[in-house]
Design a protein around this motif. Sequence first.
Motif, PDB file in Angstrom:
ATOM      1  N   PRO A   1       0.764  -1.252   0.018  1.00 34.58           N
ATOM      2  CA  PRO A   1       0.105   0.246   0.140  1.00 34.58           C
ATOM      3  C   PRO A   1       0.910   1.262  -0.086  1.00 34.58           C
ATOM      4  CG  PRO A   1       0.029  -0.912   2.164  1.00 34.58           C
ATOM      5  CD  PRO A   1       0.641  -2.059   1.163  1.00 34.58           C
ATOM      6  N   ASP A   2       0.259   2.254  -0.271  1.00 36.30           N
ATOM      7  CA  ASP A   2       0.966   3.634  -0.495  1.00 36.30           C
ATOM      8  C   ASP A   2       1.758   4.148   0.898  1.00 36.30           C
ATOM      9  OD1 ASP A   2       0.340   4.190  -3.020  1.00 36.30           O
ATOM     10  OD2 ASP A   2      -1.357   5.409  -2.528  1.00 36.30           O
ATOM     11  N   HIS A   3       0.943   3.627   2.084  1.00 36.49           N
ATOM     12  CA  HIS A   3       1.745   4.077   3.299  1.00 36.49           C
ATOM     13  C   HIS A   3       2.694   3.170   3.861  1.00 36.49           C
ATOM     14  CE1 HIS A   3      -1.365   0.981   4.591  1.00 36.49           C
ATOM     15  NE2 HIS A   3      -0.540   0.798   5.600  1.00 36.49           N
ATOM     16  N   ALA A   4       2.979   1.936   3.092  1.00 39.04           N
ATOM     17  CA  ALA A   4       3.940   1.054   3.568  1.00 39.04           C
ATOM     18  C   ALA A   4       4.354   0.457   2.176  1.00 39.04           C
ATOM     19  CB  ALA A   4       3.338   0.061   4.490  1.00 39.04           C
ATOM     20  N   PRO A   5       5.026   0.889   1.246  1.00 36.35           N
ATOM     21  CA  PRO A   5       5.356   0.561  -0.028  1.00 36.35           C
ATOM     22  C   PRO A   5       6.686  -0.402   0.165  1.00 36.35           C
ATOM     23  CG  PRO A   5       6.369   2.876   0.116  1.00 36.35           C
ATOM     24  CD  PRO A   5       5.306   2.526   1.507  1.00 36.35           C
ATOM     25  N   VAL A   6       6.953  -1.313  -0.839  1.00 33.55           N
ATOM     26  CA  VAL A   6       7.972  -2.137  -0.785  1.00 33.55           C
ATOM     27  C   VAL A   6       8.789  -2.043  -2.148  1.00 33.55           C
ATOM     28  CG1 VAL A   6       8.779  -4.733  -0.605  1.00 33.55           C
ATOM     29  CG2 VAL A   6       6.922  -3.785   0.853  1.00 33.55           C
ATOM     30  N   PHE A   7       9.786  -1.950  -2.069  1.00 35.07           N
ATOM     31  CA  PHE A   7      10.813  -1.474  -3.284  1.00 35.07           C
ATOM     32  C   PHE A   7      11.765  -2.875  -3.527  1.00 35.07           C
ATOM     33  CE2 PHE A   7       9.779   2.522  -1.285  1.00 35.07           C
ATOM     34  CZ  PHE A   7       9.305   3.210  -2.432  1.00 35.07           C
ATOM     35  N   THR A   8      11.761  -3.267  -4.869  1.00 32.57           N
ATOM     36  CA  THR A   8      12.649  -4.259  -5.380  1.00 32.57           C
ATOM     37  C   THR A   8      13.608  -3.507  -6.237  1.00 32.57           C
ATOM     38  OG1 THR A   8      11.197  -6.037  -4.881  1.00 32.57           O
ATOM     39  CG2 THR A   8      13.112  -6.388  -6.378  1.00 32.57           C
ATOM     40  N   ILE A   9      14.905  -3.338  -5.969  1.00 28.78           N
ATOM     41  CA  ILE A   9      15.748  -2.631  -6.756  1.00 28.78           C
ATOM     42  C   ILE A   9      17.040  -3.538  -7.484  1.00 28.78           C
ATOM     43  CG2 ILE A   9      17.640  -0.811  -6.780  1.00 28.78           C
ATOM     44  CD1 ILE A   9      14.821   0.484  -6.504  1.00 28.78           C
ATOM     45  N   ALA A  10      17.179  -3.327  -8.862  1.00 27.68           N
ATOM     46  CA  ALA A  10      18.489  -3.971  -9.024  1.00 27.68           C
ATOM     47  C   ALA A  10      19.627  -3.007  -9.597  1.00 27.68           C
ATOM     48  CB  ALA A  10      17.947  -4.573 -10.623  1.00 27.68           C
TER      49      ALA A  10
ATOM     50  N   LYS B   1      13.462   2.938  -0.332  1.00 34.23           N
ATOM     51  CA  LYS B   1      14.293   2.595  -1.715  1.00 34.23           C
ATOM     52  C   LYS B   1      15.838   2.669  -1.513  1.00 34.23           C
ATOM     53  CE  LYS B   1      12.348   4.621  -5.325  1.00 34.23           C
ATOM     54  NZ  LYS B   1      11.828   5.502  -6.412  1.00 34.23           N
ATOM     55  N   ARG B   2      16.061   3.561  -0.661  1.00 34.07           N
ATOM     56  CA  ARG B   2      17.526   3.790  -0.441  1.00 34.07           C
ATOM     57  C   ARG B   2      18.371   2.600   0.117  1.00 34.07           C
ATOM     58  NH1 ARG B   2      20.757   8.750   2.627  1.00 34.07           N
ATOM     59  NH2 ARG B   2      22.638   7.993   2.751  1.00 34.07           N
ATOM     60  N   LYS B   3      17.396   2.082   1.044  1.00 32.05           N
ATOM     61  CA  LYS B   3      17.895   0.794   1.687  1.00 32.05           C
ATOM     62  C   LYS B   3      18.035  -0.540   0.737  1.00 32.05           C
ATOM     63  CE  LYS B   3      17.507   1.247   6.716  1.00 32.05           C
ATOM     64  NZ  LYS B   3      16.798   0.681   7.873  1.00 32.05           N
ATOM     65  N   ALA B   4      16.973  -0.403  -0.095  1.00 32.83           N
ATOM     66  CA  ALA B   4      17.125  -1.420  -1.179  1.00 32.83           C
ATOM     67  C   ALA B   4      18.359  -1.353  -2.025  1.00 32.83           C
ATOM     68  CB  ALA B   4      15.947  -1.435  -1.886  1.00 32.83           C
ATOM     69  N   GLU B   5      18.578  -0.048  -2.627  1.00 33.96           N
ATOM     70  CA  GLU B   5      19.593   0.211  -3.352  1.00 33.96           C
ATOM     71  C   GLU B   5      21.124  -0.177  -2.690  1.00 33.96           C
ATOM     72  OE1 GLU B   5      19.197   4.328  -4.152  1.00 33.96           O
ATOM     73  OE2 GLU B   5      17.957   3.974  -6.025  1.00 33.96           O
ATOM     74  N   GLN B   6      20.976   0.041  -1.355  1.00 33.45           N
ATOM     75  CA  GLN B   6      22.337  -0.125  -0.680  1.00 33.45           C
ATOM     76  C   GLN B   6      22.484  -1.890  -0.518  1.00 33.45           C
ATOM     77  OE1 GLN B   6      21.586   1.867   3.056  1.00 33.45           O
ATOM     78  NE2 GLN B   6      22.715   3.787   2.260  1.00 33.45           N
ATOM     79  N   ALA B   7      21.516  -2.315  -0.275  1.00 34.16           N
ATOM     80  CA  ALA B   7      21.414  -3.773   0.043  1.00 34.16           C
ATOM     81  C   ALA B   7      21.828  -4.433  -1.304  1.00 34.16           C
ATOM     82  CB  ALA B   7      20.201  -4.352   0.326  1.00 34.16           C
ATOM     83  N   ALA B   8      21.253  -3.937  -2.495  1.00 37.34           N
ATOM     84  CA  ALA B   8      21.318  -4.480  -3.992  1.00 37.34           C
ATOM     85  C   ALA B   8      23.057  -4.182  -4.261  1.00 37.34           C
ATOM     86  CB  ALA B   8      20.760  -3.549  -5.122  1.00 37.34           C
ATOM     87  N   ALA B   9      23.438  -3.121  -3.774  1.00 41.00           N
ATOM     88  CA  ALA B   9      25.119  -2.867  -4.080  1.00 41.00           C
ATOM     89  C   ALA B   9      25.807  -3.728  -3.277  1.00 41.00           C
ATOM     90  CB  ALA B   9      25.171  -1.332  -3.657  1.00 41.00           C
ATOM     91  N   SER B  10      25.468  -4.047  -1.972  1.00 34.38           N
ATOM     92  CA  SER B  10      26.259  -4.746  -1.159  1.00 34.38           C
ATOM     93  C   SER B  10      26.277  -6.378  -1.856  1.00 34.38           C
ATOM     94  CB  SER B  10      25.661  -4.781   0.294  1.00 34.38           C
ATOM     95  OG  SER B  10      26.428  -5.511   1.178  1.00 34.38           O
ATOM     96  N   ALA B  11      24.957  -6.840  -1.945  1.00 33.34           N
ATOM     97  CA  ALA B  11      25.063  -7.976  -2.849  1.00 33.34           C
ATOM     98  C   ALA B  11      25.678  -8.076  -4.198  1.00 33.34           C
ATOM     99  CB  ALA B  11      23.456  -8.483  -3.248  1.00 33.34           C
TER     100      ALA B  11
END
Length: 226
Positions: free
Chosen positions: A184-193, A209-219
């Motif tokens: 939902p808009d109040h709790a979005p989930v982002f998948t980043i490549a 979104k920023r944490k997803a980007e960082q986690a993708a970079a770390s992976a």
Amino acid sequence: MKLSADLKALEARLGHTFSRPDLLVRAVTHSSMSSPTRQDNQRLEFLGDRVLGLVMSEALLEHDKSAAEGTLAPRFNALVRKEACADVAREIDLGEALKLGRSEMMSGGRRKEALLGDAMEAVLAAVYRDAGFDVAKALILRLWGARVHTVDADARDPKTSLQEWAQARKLPPPKYELVKRSGPDHAPVFTIAAKLENGASAQATDNSKRKAEQAAASALLAQVNS
């Protein structure tokens, strides 16, 4: 000024009783609630960022008396960046005391990392303005606790490390693409490549979104260094 019950509870969690309660009220007031008679926390946030920076700089120098600037800088960044401030804000339930406009509240503002981090900095500035640097320093060191002593020796942002890896191999900077947004808009989930020009890529999912980007970079870093 008499504080509301939620702000009195926040005072208790902070361990500081304000002689100027209006400072705490301003520190928890988001711009969506500002008006000609109600100041928001943006100016306090600006000041709090500087107070936190000075305290963390001194703490890191004291903790490791032989560390070079190149080692201290990434540790410092890890301790003062918005994610760290938001983590501390969650530990003291700062979100419950935020004064938000209706639209911001409906979109999950009390859980938003940026709002929590900004408000945490504003609260630090409020304590500084209320009682001086020494009191603010003691509060910061207590709230940040063991973070100063356990921060990684190389605490660089994974995105920075991945970019440096690519530059060292004469590759263009990595690209970050939104693969999917759900929830939902109040709790979005982002998948980043995260993708490199050589074809290597990795994905990660987070509600930031920023944490997803960082986690993708770390992976991706782990993948290319394996």
